[in-house]
Write an enzyme that holds these catalytic residues in place. Structure first.
Site, PDB file in Angstrom:
ATOM      1  N   LYS A  99       4.390   9.635   2.603  1.00 29.07           N
ATOM      2  CA  LYS A  99       4.303   8.564   3.586  1.00 29.07           C
ATOM      3  C   LYS A  99       4.261   9.052   5.028  1.00 29.07           C
ATOM      4  CE  LYS A  99       5.025   4.551   3.024  1.00 29.07           C
ATOM      5  NZ  LYS A  99       5.857   3.601   2.300  1.00 29.07           N
TER       6      LYS A  99
ATOM      7  N   GLU B 156       5.618  -1.083  14.139  1.00 24.48           N
ATOM      8  CA  GLU B 156       6.487  -2.049  13.454  1.00 24.48           C
ATOM      9  C   GLU B 156       7.680  -2.423  14.324  1.00 24.48           C
ATOM     10  OE1 GLU B 156       6.888  -1.019   8.990  1.00 24.48           O
ATOM     11  OE2 GLU B 156       6.338   0.824   9.991  1.00 24.48           O
TER      12      GLU B 156
ATOM     13  N   HIS C 136     -10.141 -14.894  10.366  1.00 23.67           N
ATOM     14  CA  HIS C 136      -9.333 -15.188   9.161  1.00 23.67           C
ATOM     15  C   HIS C 136      -9.023 -13.909   8.395  1.00 23.67           C
ATOM     16  CE1 HIS C 136     -10.622 -19.409   9.755  1.00 23.67           C
ATOM     17  NE2 HIS C 136     -11.781 -18.853  10.031  1.00 23.67           N
TER      18      HIS C 136
ATOM     19  N   SER D 234       9.100   8.992   5.136  1.00 20.27           N
ATOM     20  CA  SER D 234       9.988   8.222   4.273  1.00 20.27           C
ATOM     21  C   SER D 234      11.042   9.177   3.723  1.00 20.27           C
ATOM     22  CB  SER D 234       9.176   7.610   3.133  1.00 20.27           C
ATOM     23  OG  SER D 234      10.010   7.355   2.028  1.00 20.27           O
TER      24      SER D 234
END
Ligand code: ARG
Length: 466
Positions: A283, A290, A156, A277
């Site tokens: 970043k 992704e 979970h 970024s």
């Protein structure tokens, strides 16, 4: 040049209709298979006396030259010639004249395209399995480098029990192993030679299908001509197998995204596999992971697309079936490139073992072990579970970790607790899970050895093939 199959018509096709039906901009990549299939067919026609030996030889030689023209980028693909089959045949006729016009004897584009796409699929499966094995090899290497690294295991998405990082990597080894098995099974159904089915009913010549199958290395010959030209099950199967494999990679991708976040901080992805970024200089984004997660959606879409294309088609060939290829090629390319990127990304990933070990110490991961401890002292599991639950609530309230609790504090919840409760550690927890498939050091070492043997078998199989 006028399309050689428009003898029945008095007009050229409308430009819009030509553009609509032309598939050469994507099916050109079937050319090596189309040429190999046509060579085998021409040899068979000559052997059977359907064309002369000299014609057969001229066809085979000219096809070899056409193959070179295409691979060297010298071939002019013509959209008005619809597809790869007609483009190659037109060039053949241009090169050798009448002999070229005999190649299509005892053949239809329906069995021709079925053959080409089967040959393509066979290569795609072999290539994909090779890439999966590469990724599995890296996973086993990571597992063997992290035989003693402990991480929190989750259920979970909540910290559950300590596990070995190696165990986690080997879970993906298993998933990918099933992907290989599925693709291998798909291969048995791909390995069926459809040529000789003609347009739908077979052909009215004394052909030798077994000869063509042997030339092209097929194990079997199709048994029903209608089915052979109408069957795209094997593409759907590949797309389903690819969807499952992408689903596995997408789950791994999700973990890479989480683990590389500042909140987890378990891994650092190498610069070669991250992007920055355009606005936030700090970043370092896990874009490869992704993208893999995103591309998985497209691969599922291709599967759904073809299932839907096929679902209402009467026997035998229908032009709808030309729509099988774009999605299929996209799936093959996406799966193979995702596997390649993951192999490179995992090869270079840095694992922050101090962080993983630290995370495993926090979050009451040893609560199950405390309950098991009480069971070993004669308490029933349910009673032990309740006592430990209360103990954890108490510790959380006090802001203490389990090892910071005093023995009198422990005893408030169960009198069976004794000094040896402090011997429970993440290491003892891992060691205790010593059954087949468990995370114990011993079990994981066994699994690494078994995985290595499996990979060795693959190496041997490949050596046999070459
Ligand atoms: N380009 C076609 C396809 O991919 C080849 C078969 C065409 N057959 C036909 N009867 N028009 O399906």
């Amino acid at each position: 040049m006028a399309n050689q199959i428009r003898g029945r018509f008095q007009k050229e096709a409308a430009k819009t209709a030509q553009d609509y039906s032309s598939s050469i901009h994507y099916d050109w990549r079937l050319y090596p298979y189309d040429i190999a299939g046509s060579m085998a067919h021409a040899k068979m026609l000559a052997k059977q006396g359907i064309i002369t030996m000299a014609e057969g030889k001229a066809i085979v030689e000219a096809l070899a030259e056409i193959g070179e023209e295409i691979s060297e980028g010298k071939f002019e693909f013509k959209p008005e010639l619809e597809d790869i089959h007609i483009n190659i045949e037109a060039r053949l006729i241009e090169k050798i004249g009448d002999a070229g016009k005999k190649l299509h004897t005892a053949r239809s584009r329906n069995d021709q395209v079925a053959l080409d796409i089967r040959l393509f699929t066979r290569d795609a499966i072999i290539h994909t399995i090779g890439e999966i094995v590469e990724l599995q090899t890296i996973l086993v290497e990571l597992a063997s480098n992290h035989k003693t690294t402990i991480i929190p295991g989750y259920t979970h998405m909540q910290k559950a029990q300590p596990i070995l990082l190696a165990h986690h990597f080997l879970a993906y080894f298993e998933m990918l192993g099933r992907d290989i098995e599925r693709l291998d099974s798909c291969l048995t159904r791909v390995d069926v030679m459809p040529l000789g089915s003609g347009a739908l009913a077979g052909v009215a010549y004394n052909i030798d299908r077994k000869f063509v199958a042997d030339e092209l290395g097929f194990k079997e010959i199709s048994r029903n001509s209608l089915d052979a030209v109408a069957d795209r099950d094997f593409i759907i199967e590949f797309e389903a197998d690819a969807s499952l494999c992408m689903m596995h990679l997408s789950r791994l991708a999700e973990e890479i995204v989480l683990w590389s976040s500042g909140e987890f901080d378990f891994i650092e992805i190498d610069d070669a596999y991250t992007t920055g970024s355009s606005i936030m200089p700090q970043k370092k984004n896990p874009d490869m992971a992704e993208l893999a997660r995103g591309k998985t959606g497209r691969v599922y879409g291709n599967l759904m697309g073809l299932l839907t294309t096929m679902k209402g088609l009467p026997l035998a060939y229908n032009r709808d079936m030309q729509e099988d290829k774009e999605g299929f090629f996209d799936t093959v390319d996406t799966l193979i490139s995702t596997l390649e990127v993951f192999t490179g990304m995992l090869k270079s990933v840095r694992i922050k073992t101090d962080k993983t070990t630290g995370a495993a110490q926090m979050g009451y991961l040893l609560a199950t072990d405390l309950a098991d401890y009480l069971v070993s002292k004669g308490v029933s599991f349910r009673a032990a579970h309740e006592a430990t639950g209360k103990l954890v609530t108490y510790a959380i309230k006090k802001g203490k970790s389990l090892k910071d609790l005093t023995l009198p504090e422990y005893r408030k919840f169960a009198p069976e607790f004794a000094q040896d409760v402090y011997e429970i550690t993440v290491e003892s927890s891992v060691t205790a899970r010593n059954n087949t498939g468990g995370t114990a050091y011993k079990q994981v070492a066994k699994q690494i050895a078994a995985a290595r043997r499996k990979l060795k078998d693959f190496e041997c199989d490949c050596d046999d093939e070459h």
